[in-house]
Design a protein around this motif. Structure first.
Motif, PDB file in Angstrom:
ATOM      1  N   PRO A  96     -41.125  -2.436  16.747  1.00 34.32           N
ATOM      2  CA  PRO A  96     -40.250  -3.514  16.251  1.00 34.32           C
ATOM      3  C   PRO A  96     -39.168  -2.997  15.290  1.00 34.32           C
ATOM      4  CG  PRO A  96     -42.506  -4.265  16.294  1.00 34.32           C
ATOM      5  CD  PRO A  96     -42.541  -2.797  16.631  1.00 34.32           C
ATOM      6  N   GLU A  97     -39.482  -1.962  14.528  1.00 32.58           N
ATOM      7  CA  GLU A  97     -38.497  -1.430  13.589  1.00 32.58           C
ATOM      8  C   GLU A  97     -37.367  -0.660  14.280  1.00 32.58           C
ATOM      9  OE1 GLU A  97     -41.825  -1.027  13.507  1.00 32.58           O
ATOM     10  OE2 GLU A  97     -42.379   1.008  12.836  1.00 32.58           O
ATOM     11  N   ASP A  98     -37.469  -0.478  15.581  1.00 26.88           N
ATOM     12  CA  ASP A  98     -36.367   0.123  16.343  1.00 26.88           C
ATOM     13  C   ASP A  98     -35.303  -0.914  16.694  1.00 26.88           C
ATOM     14  OD1 ASP A  98     -38.796   2.100  18.071  1.00 26.88           O
ATOM     15  OD2 ASP A  98     -37.443   2.783  16.489  1.00 26.88           O
ATOM     16  N   THR A  99     -35.545  -2.160  16.385  1.00 23.62           N
ATOM     17  CA  THR A  99     -34.577  -3.213  16.664  1.00 23.62           C
ATOM     18  C   THR A  99     -33.299  -2.982  15.876  1.00 23.62           C
ATOM     19  OG1 THR A  99     -36.288  -4.841  17.174  1.00 23.62           O
ATOM     20  CG2 THR A  99     -34.129  -5.677  16.490  1.00 23.62           C
ATOM     21  N   ALA A 100     -32.176  -2.914  16.580  1.00 28.28           N
ATOM     22  CA  ALA A 100     -30.893  -2.618  15.946  1.00 28.28           C
ATOM     23  C   ALA A 100     -29.804  -2.647  17.004  1.00 28.28           C
ATOM     24  CB  ALA A 100     -30.926  -1.250  15.279  1.00 28.28           C
ATOM     25  N   ILE A 101     -28.575  -2.520  16.538  1.00 31.18           N
ATOM     26  CA  ILE A 101     -27.462  -2.247  17.440  1.00 31.18           C
ATOM     27  C   ILE A 101     -27.340  -0.736  17.536  1.00 31.18           C
ATOM     28  CG2 ILE A 101     -24.999  -2.492  17.858  1.00 31.18           C
ATOM     29  CD1 ILE A 101     -25.099  -5.075  16.243  1.00 31.18           C
ATOM     30  N   TYR A 102     -27.295  -0.234  18.758  1.00 27.98           N
ATOM     31  CA  TYR A 102     -27.231   1.195  18.999  1.00 27.98           C
ATOM     32  C   TYR A 102     -25.808   1.591  19.379  1.00 27.98           C
ATOM     33  CZ  TYR A 102     -32.251   1.710  18.624  1.00 27.98           C
ATOM     34  OH  TYR A 102     -33.543   1.743  18.138  1.00 27.98           O
ATOM     35  N   TYR A 103     -25.318   2.625  18.703  1.00 31.24           N
ATOM     36  CA  TYR A 103     -23.954   3.082  18.899  1.00 31.24           C
ATOM     37  C   TYR A 103     -23.927   4.517  19.413  1.00 31.24           C
ATOM     38  CZ  TYR A 103     -22.643  -0.855  15.893  1.00 31.24           C
ATOM     39  OH  TYR A 103     -22.475  -2.109  15.349  1.00 31.24           O
ATOM     40  N   CYS A 104     -23.025   4.757  20.316  1.00 28.40           N
ATOM     41  CA  CYS A 104     -22.735   6.099  20.798  1.00 28.40           C
ATOM     42  C   CYS A 104     -21.503   6.607  20.047  1.00 28.40           C
ATOM     43  CB  CYS A 104     -22.462   6.029  22.304  1.00 28.40           C
ATOM     44  SG  CYS A 104     -21.948   7.561  23.056  1.00 28.40           S
ATOM     45  N   ALA A 105     -21.482   7.894  19.740  1.00 20.93           N
ATOM     46  CA  ALA A 105     -20.357   8.475  19.011  1.00 20.93           C
ATOM     47  C   ALA A 105     -20.051   9.875  19.542  1.00 20.93           C
ATOM     48  CB  ALA A 105     -20.666   8.539  17.526  1.00 20.93           C
ATOM     49  N   ALA A 106     -18.801  10.281  19.410  1.00 19.92           N
ATOM     50  CA  ALA A 106     -18.382  11.622  19.842  1.00 19.92           C
ATOM     51  C   ALA A 106     -17.587  12.286  18.735  1.00 19.92           C
ATOM     52  CB  ALA A 106     -17.549  11.538  21.116  1.00 19.92           C
ATOM     53  N   GLY A 107     -17.832  13.592  18.564  1.00 17.82           N
ATOM     54  CA  GLY A 107     -17.131  14.330  17.518  1.00 17.82           C
ATOM     55  C   GLY A 107     -17.734  15.693  17.332  1.00 17.82           C
ATOM     56  N   GLY A 108     -17.899  16.125  16.073  1.00 18.94           N
ATOM     57  CA  GLY A 108     -18.504  17.417  15.786  1.00 18.94           C
ATOM     58  C   GLY A 108     -20.012  17.327  15.773  1.00 18.94           C
ATOM     59  N   PHE A 109     -20.681  18.422  16.118  1.00 15.56           N
ATOM     60  CA  PHE A 109     -22.141  18.426  16.177  1.00 15.56           C
ATOM     61  C   PHE A 109     -22.704  18.365  14.766  1.00 15.56           C
ATOM     62  CE2 PHE A 109     -26.178  18.797  17.883  1.00 15.56           C
ATOM     63  CZ  PHE A 109     -26.885  19.887  17.396  1.00 15.56           C
ATOM     64  N   SER A 110     -23.294  17.222  14.420  1.00 13.32           N
ATOM     65  CA  SER A 110     -23.735  16.998  13.053  1.00 13.32           C
ATOM     66  C   SER A 110     -24.658  15.799  13.016  1.00 13.32           C
ATOM     67  CB  SER A 110     -22.515  16.735  12.164  1.00 13.32           C
ATOM     68  OG  SER A 110     -22.875  16.218  10.918  1.00 13.32           O
ATOM     69  N   THR A 111     -25.369  15.681  11.913  1.00  9.21           N
ATOM     70  CA  THR A 111     -26.152  14.468  11.677  1.00  9.21           C
ATOM     71  C   THR A 111     -25.400  13.472  10.813  1.00  9.21           C
ATOM     72  OG1 THR A 111     -27.218  15.361   9.708  1.00  9.21           O
ATOM     73  CG2 THR A 111     -28.292  15.807  11.821  1.00  9.21           C
ATOM     74  N   LYS A 112     -24.201  13.840  10.408  1.00  5.95           N
ATOM     75  CA  LYS A 112     -23.420  13.023   9.477  1.00  5.95           C
ATOM     76  C   LYS A 112     -22.451  12.105  10.199  1.00  5.95           C
ATOM     77  CE  LYS A 112     -25.377  15.280   6.152  1.00  5.95           C
ATOM     78  NZ  LYS A 112     -26.474  14.642   5.370  1.00  5.95           N
ATOM     79  N   ARG A 113     -22.428  10.866   9.796  1.00  4.43           N
ATOM     80  CA  ARG A 113     -21.591   9.872  10.451  1.00  4.43           C
ATOM     81  C   ARG A 113     -20.114  10.232  10.426  1.00  4.43           C
ATOM     82  NH1 ARG A 113     -21.481   3.463   8.602  1.00  4.43           N
ATOM     83  NH2 ARG A 113     -19.718   2.829   9.891  1.00  4.43           N
ATOM     84  N   PHE A 114     -19.646  10.806   9.303  1.00  4.99           N
ATOM     85  CA  PHE A 114     -18.213  11.008   9.135  1.00  4.99           C
ATOM     86  C   PHE A 114     -17.647  12.085  10.058  1.00  4.99           C
ATOM     87  CE2 PHE A 114     -18.080  15.085   6.994  1.00  4.99           C
ATOM     88  CZ  PHE A 114     -19.301  15.187   6.358  1.00  4.99           C
ATOM     89  N   THR A 115     -18.506  12.856  10.703  1.00  3.33           N
ATOM     90  CA  THR A 115     -18.006  13.908  11.602  1.00  3.33           C
ATOM     91  C   THR A 115     -17.689  13.398  12.998  1.00  3.33           C
ATOM     92  OG1 THR A 115     -20.221  14.579  12.306  1.00  3.33           O
ATOM     93  CG2 THR A 115     -19.308  15.660  10.358  1.00  3.33           C
ATOM     94  N   TYR A 116     -18.033  12.135  13.243  1.00  3.58           N
ATOM     95  CA  TYR A 116     -17.801  11.558  14.566  1.00  3.58           C
ATOM     96  C   TYR A 116     -16.568  10.668  14.542  1.00  3.58           C
ATOM     97  CZ  TYR A 116     -22.259  13.569  15.702  1.00  3.58           C
ATOM     98  OH  TYR A 116     -23.266  14.477  15.912  1.00  3.58           O
ATOM     99  N   ASN A 117     -15.592  11.014  15.356  1.00  2.00           N
ATOM    100  CA  ASN A 117     -14.304  10.327  15.342  1.00  2.00           C
ATOM    101  C   ASN A 117     -14.235   9.137  16.281  1.00  2.00           C
ATOM    102  OD1 ASN A 117     -13.203  12.332  13.583  1.00  2.00           O
ATOM    103  ND2 ASN A 117     -12.992  13.682  15.345  1.00  2.00           N
ATOM    104  N   TYR A 118     -15.058   9.159  17.302  1.00  2.13           N
ATOM    105  CA  TYR A 118     -14.982   8.126  18.340  1.00  2.13           C
ATOM    106  C   TYR A 118     -16.307   7.380  18.432  1.00  2.13           C
ATOM    107  CZ  TYR A 118     -11.034  11.057  19.549  1.00  2.13           C
ATOM    108  OH  TYR A 118      -9.877  11.794  19.498  1.00  2.13           O
ATOM    109  N   TRP A 119     -16.200   6.055  18.541  1.00  7.27           N
ATOM    110  CA  TRP A 119     -17.388   5.198  18.540  1.00  7.27           C
ATOM    111  C   TRP A 119     -17.305   4.165  19.642  1.00  7.27           C
ATOM    112  CZ3 TRP A 119     -21.476   5.748  15.101  1.00  7.27           C
ATOM    113  CH2 TRP A 119     -21.278   6.675  14.068  1.00  7.27           C
ATOM    114  N   GLY A 120     -18.461   3.834  20.200  1.00  2.00           N
ATOM    115  CA  GLY A 120     -18.533   2.725  21.119  1.00  2.00           C
ATOM    116  C   GLY A 120     -18.684   1.417  20.379  1.00  2.00           C
ATOM    117  N   GLN A 121     -18.773   0.326  21.127  1.00  2.00           N
ATOM    118  CA  GLN A 121     -18.850  -1.004  20.515  1.00  2.00           C
ATOM    119  C   GLN A 121     -20.289  -1.391  20.175  1.00  2.00           C
ATOM    120  OE1 GLN A 121     -18.817  -0.478  23.724  1.00  2.00           O
ATOM    121  NE2 GLN A 121     -20.415  -1.840  24.496  1.00  2.00           N
TER     122      GLN A 121
END
Length: 121
Positions: free
Chosen positions: A88-113
């Protein structure tokens, strides 16, 4: 430019499985690392997993390690997320992102909806 469109979300029972897809447009997709994040109501967007451009390296968050698997098919410009033993704790909106290989959000420039995943009985 890379445009990303997620699909495959839905309602699943606890312990069940679900597969997400992220279709990318743009000739340079194969040069970007891609990642999956999720955001639950009232929470920060959370890193889940990333895969390097060629697909040879991956990184997983502890919360999903052993349950989720990322893969990509550069010939099809698509990234996949296979999710098993959902909770149940996996419930969320899931986003795909493209950018640099990282665990950090700010390194990804492109995002899905985003696509909604709900785990509930």
């Amino acid at each position: 430019q890379v445009q990303l469109v997620e699909s495959g979300g839905g309602l699943v029972q606890p312990g069940g499985s679900l597969g997400l897809s992220c279709a990318a447009s743009g000739r340079t997709f194969s040069s970007y690392a891609t990642a999956w994040f999720r955001q639950a109501p009232g929470k920060e967007r959370e890193f889940l997993v990333s895969i390097e451009a060629s697909g040879t390296s991956t990184a997983y968050a502890d919360s999903v390690k052993g349950r989720f698997t990322i893969s990509r098919d550069n010939a099809k410009n698509t990234v996949y997320l296979q999710m098993n033993n959902l909770k149940p704790e996996d419930t969320a909106i899931y986003y795909c992102a493209a950018g640099g290989f990282s665990t950090k959000r700010f390194t990804y420039n492109y995002w899905g909806q985003g696509t909604q995943v709900t785990v509930s009985s």
